[in-house]
Design an enzyme around this catalytic site. Structure first.
Site, PDB file in Angstrom:
ATOM      1  N   CYS A  99       0.829  -1.212   0.000  1.00 22.49           N
ATOM      2  CA  CYS A  99       0.000   0.000   0.000  1.00 22.49           C
ATOM      3  C   CYS A  99       0.861   1.258   0.000  1.00 22.49           C
ATOM      4  O   CYS A  99       2.021   1.241   0.405  1.00 22.49           O
ATOM      5  CB  CYS A  99      -0.923   0.003   1.214  1.00 22.49           C
ATOM      6  SG  CYS A  99      -2.329   1.128   1.036  1.00 22.49           S
ATOM      7  N   ASP A 137      -6.069  -3.611  11.455  1.00 27.00           N
ATOM      8  CA  ASP A 137      -4.874  -2.774  11.590  1.00 27.00           C
ATOM      9  C   ASP A 137      -4.702  -2.359  13.038  1.00 27.00           C
ATOM     10  O   ASP A 137      -5.619  -2.500  13.864  1.00 27.00           O
ATOM     11  CB  ASP A 137      -5.055  -1.525  10.704  1.00 27.00           C
ATOM     12  CG  ASP A 137      -3.741  -0.824  10.377  1.00 27.00           C
ATOM     13  OD1 ASP A 137      -2.680  -1.262  10.871  1.00 27.00           O
ATOM     14  OD2 ASP A 137      -3.782   0.169   9.634  1.00 27.00           O
TER      15      ASP A 137
END
Length: 215
Positions: free
Chosen positions: A9, A132
């Protein structure tokens, strides 16, 4: 080699998009969040996405984006998935799915056992979950902070949709993270950088290799 899917990412350059694809990443992520050192313009993302090989999913990361912002992104960038990384409600996730006809990945921040219930709220509506580390209260970024959470909180967990482990992963610890949690998908951003927002092709390759268990 194990069948672990990797998402790289926060890509910002053609070189690093190519590095991610060549390393075997299944997803590449583009960040649309002005405060992030990985932020890209819609035009830049469109150019980067055009070079992504078939079979690698292109993901747009947004944070509490309104319809006008998502309209502009989806009209210009050829995407395979939208990642909602803010405080979007389950209702908002459902609305985004309905409006754009794209799979939606919802990020859920975890700091302790009290946060795990949040996962269940989104598991029935999102197409994928990204689990996360919860950012510190004073953090400018909702993710990409290089923080890990207690992996024991998600060990061998099963939700109605696929999930991806994120938060503080690096080439050195990702194999252990996969082994401990049973995650089949992992996400990395700051863990393959040599400066904030600056990816490193060698670290990208090392991360994918480690995640797939061939080190």
């Amino acid at each position: 080699m194990t069948d672990i899917s990797v998402k790289i990412c926060g890509l910002t350059t053609p070189e690093h998009v190519a590095a991610a694809a060549q390393a075997g990443a299944r997803y590449v992520g583009f960040v649309f969040f002005a405060k992030s050192p990985r932020n890209v313009s819609i035009e830049t993302a469109a150019a980067l996405a055009a070079d992504v090989p078939i079979g690698v999913a292109k993901v747009a990361l947004t944070v509490n984006a309104d319809d006008a912002t998502l309209d502009a992104i989806t009209a210009t960038v050829p995407l395979d998935m939208l990642q909602l990384h803010g405080s979007e409600s389950p209702e908002r996730v459902a609305a985004v799915k309905a409006r754009y006809g794209l799979p939606v990945m919802k990020a859920v921040g975890i700091a302790g056992p009290q946060d795990v219930a949040q996962i269940d709220l989104y598991a029935g509506v999102a197409d994928q979950l990204l689990i996360d580390a919860k950012p510190p209260k004073d953090a400018d970024l909702p993710g990409g902070n290089g923080l890990a959470f207690d992996w024991q909180l998600v060990v061998r967990k099963y939700w109605p949709c696929p999930w991806m482990l994120a938060g503080g992963l690096t080439p050195k610890n990702v194999a252990l993270a996969v082994a401990k949690t049973g995650a089949r998908q992992v996400d990395v951003s700051s863990g393959v950088e040599n400066a904030p927002g600056v990816k490193d092709a060698a670290l990208i390759a090392a991360f994918v290799t480690a995640a797939k268990g061939s080190l």
